[in-house]
Design a protein around this motif. Sequence first.
Motif, short mmCIF file in Angstrom:
data_model
loop_
_atom_site.label_atom_id
_atom_site.label_comp_id
_atom_site.label_asym_id
_atom_site.label_seq_id
_atom_site.Cartn_x
_atom_site.Cartn_y
_atom_site.Cartn_z
N LEU A 153 0.80 -1.12 0.09
CA LEU A 153 -0.61 -0.23 0.48
C LEU A 153 1.02 0.97 0.51
O LEU A 153 2.13 1.27 0.71
CB LEU A 153 -0.66 -0.18 1.39
N PRO A 154 0.37 2.41 -0.27
CA PRO A 154 1.52 3.33 -0.60
C PRO A 154 1.43 4.11 0.37
O PRO A 154 0.61 4.22 0.96
CB PRO A 154 0.38 4.42 -1.69
N ARG A 155 2.84 5.19 0.82
CA ARG A 155 2.55 5.94 2.24
C ARG A 155 3.14 7.09 1.58
O ARG A 155 2.54 8.65 2.10
CB ARG A 155 3.64 5.42 2.82
N LEU A 156 3.74 7.19 0.48
CA LEU A 156 4.15 8.69 0.01
C LEU A 156 3.91 8.55 -1.62
O LEU A 156 4.74 7.32 -2.11
CB LEU A 156 5.00 9.31 0.90
N ILE A 157 3.33 10.30 -2.43
CA ILE A 157 3.74 9.81 -3.35
C ILE A 157 4.72 11.13 -3.85
O ILE A 157 4.00 12.83 -2.87
CB ILE A 157 2.19 10.06 -4.48
N TYR A 158 5.63 11.23 -4.64
CA TYR A 158 6.33 12.37 -4.98
C TYR A 158 6.38 12.65 -6.38
O TYR A 158 6.82 11.76 -7.21
CB TYR A 158 7.82 12.19 -4.39
N VAL A 159 5.77 14.13 -6.56
CA VAL A 159 5.90 14.63 -7.58
C VAL A 159 6.08 15.89 -8.35
O VAL A 159 6.44 16.69 -7.13
CB VAL A 159 4.27 13.59 -7.73
N ARG A 160 7.57 15.61 -9.96
CA ARG A 160 7.59 16.84 -10.26
C ARG A 160 7.03 16.91 -10.96
O ARG A 160 7.30 16.63 -12.20
CB ARG A 160 9.35 16.88 -9.98
N TRP A 161 6.84 18.92 -11.56
CA TRP A 161 5.57 18.67 -12.29
C TRP A 161 6.26 19.86 -13.22
O TRP A 161 5.98 21.12 -12.93
CB TRP A 161 4.01 18.09 -12.37
N GLN A 162 5.72 20.34 -14.81
CA GLN A 162 5.84 21.85 -15.50
C GLN A 162 4.32 21.74 -15.74
O GLN A 162 3.38 20.77 -15.51
CB GLN A 162 6.53 21.26 -16.70
N SER A 163 4.73 22.91 -14.81
CA SER A 163 2.49 23.69 -15.29
C SER A 163 2.74 24.15 -16.05
O SER A 163 3.34 25.37 -16.22
CB SER A 163 2.50 24.42 -13.65
N LEU A 164 2.41 23.89 -18.11
CA LEU A 164 2.74 24.78 -19.28
C LEU A 164 2.28 25.80 -19.28
O LEU A 164 2.76 27.29 -20.32
CB LEU A 164 2.51 23.56 -19.45
N VAL A 165 1.24 26.39 -18.45
CA VAL A 165 0.21 27.85 -18.73
C VAL A 165 0.89 29.09 -17.84
O VAL A 165 0.57 30.56 -18.40
CB VAL A 165 -1.06 27.49 -18.37
N GLU A 166 1.16 28.57 -17.24
CA GLU A 166 2.41 29.61 -16.03
C GLU A 166 3.80 30.18 -16.87
O GLU A 166 3.38 31.57 -17.08
CB GLU A 166 2.79 29.02 -14.88
N PRO A 167 4.72 29.29 -17.49
CA PRO A 167 4.92 28.24 -17.67
C PRO A 167 5.74 27.82 -16.08
O PRO A 167 6.22 29.56 -15.52
CB PRO A 167 5.69 27.78 -18.54
N GLN A 168 5.70 26.90 -14.98
CA GLN A 168 6.37 26.53 -13.72
C GLN A 168 6.40 25.55 -13.79
O GLN A 168 5.80 24.48 -13.59
CB GLN A 168 5.56 27.15 -12.43
N THR A 169 8.19 25.25 -12.37
CA THR A 169 7.76 23.68 -12.32
C THR A 169 7.03 23.74 -10.65
O THR A 169 8.00 24.40 -10.25
CB THR A 169 9.05 23.23 -13.10
N TYR A 170 6.74 22.41 -10.72
CA TYR A 170 6.83 22.21 -9.10
C TYR A 170 7.42 20.91 -8.67
O TYR A 170 6.93 20.61 -9.70
CB TYR A 170 4.59 22.89 -9.07
N GLU A 171 7.06 21.00 -7.82
CA GLU A 171 7.16 19.69 -6.73
C GLU A 171 6.32 19.64 -5.76
O GLU A 171 6.08 20.38 -4.42
CB GLU A 171 9.02 19.33 -6.46
N ALA A 172 5.68 18.37 -5.44
CA ALA A 172 4.37 17.95 -4.05
C ALA A 172 5.03 16.76 -3.19
O ALA A 172 5.31 15.76 -4.16
CB ALA A 172 3.61 18.18 -4.18
N TYR A 173 4.93 16.04 -2.42
CA TYR A 173 4.50 15.78 -1.61
C TYR A 173 3.73 15.08 -0.79
O TYR A 173 3.16 15.78 -0.07
CB TYR A 173 5.77 15.38 -0.34
#
Length: 218
Positions: A99-119
């Motif tokens: 079962l999952p405990r943590l998801i780390y995601v790094r993504w580009q928001s193309l409409v801004e543009p900006q790069t984000y990361e979240a846990y």
Amino acid sequence: MNRLKCLCALCLGLVLAGCAHGVGRLLPYESWRLGFLAPNYMEVWIETADAVDIQGHVFRRAMSGVAAIRTPPHFKGGPVGWPANPSWGAGKDVHGADLPRLIYVRWQSLVEPQTYEAYVEIPEVTRQLMIKGEMAYCGARNKWLTDYRNALTIGLAPGGIAKAWIMGPCLPPVEVSRVQGSVVRVGPYDGTSGGEHRPLTETSKAYIEKFGIPYGSW
């Protein structure tokens, strides 16, 4: 490097926590699914989505690439807010994971543009729901059956918003959490692209130029 150290430290803590809880559980299904979606026209590109299960095992790039999105022509779709019944999103099954405990995601928001990361942390109450069988009517099969919420879907929106749900083929979604991500200061692709993000499609670009980005609606 700082993000790598942070993820490693988190994984070590999860391993120790997993040991404290004893052996892993047997899932009532072969694997769970990790999917991503984005509001209409608000295109994103997922550089990486890494999953950590309750045993501390890390599944790097469990998902990457495009998120599920709709870009209707002639501006016939609104991006404000999340749907009451979100789709599973574009994704993959995470084979071999507990079962999952943590998801780390790094993504580009193309409409801004900006790069984000979240846990995105998955609480124990959510994991309990993922292995709880519930009777549900499945329209696709035209019968009642025992179903499980074995899909974890994360919505990514401008401003660094990440919202997560769990859902099953015949069960309604349950909200997990809403996380405010942070800006990746080195830029897209860990600073290797000279600050260049992936291009935005003409349809989404036209929508943004006409209506802007509805920050605060997600």
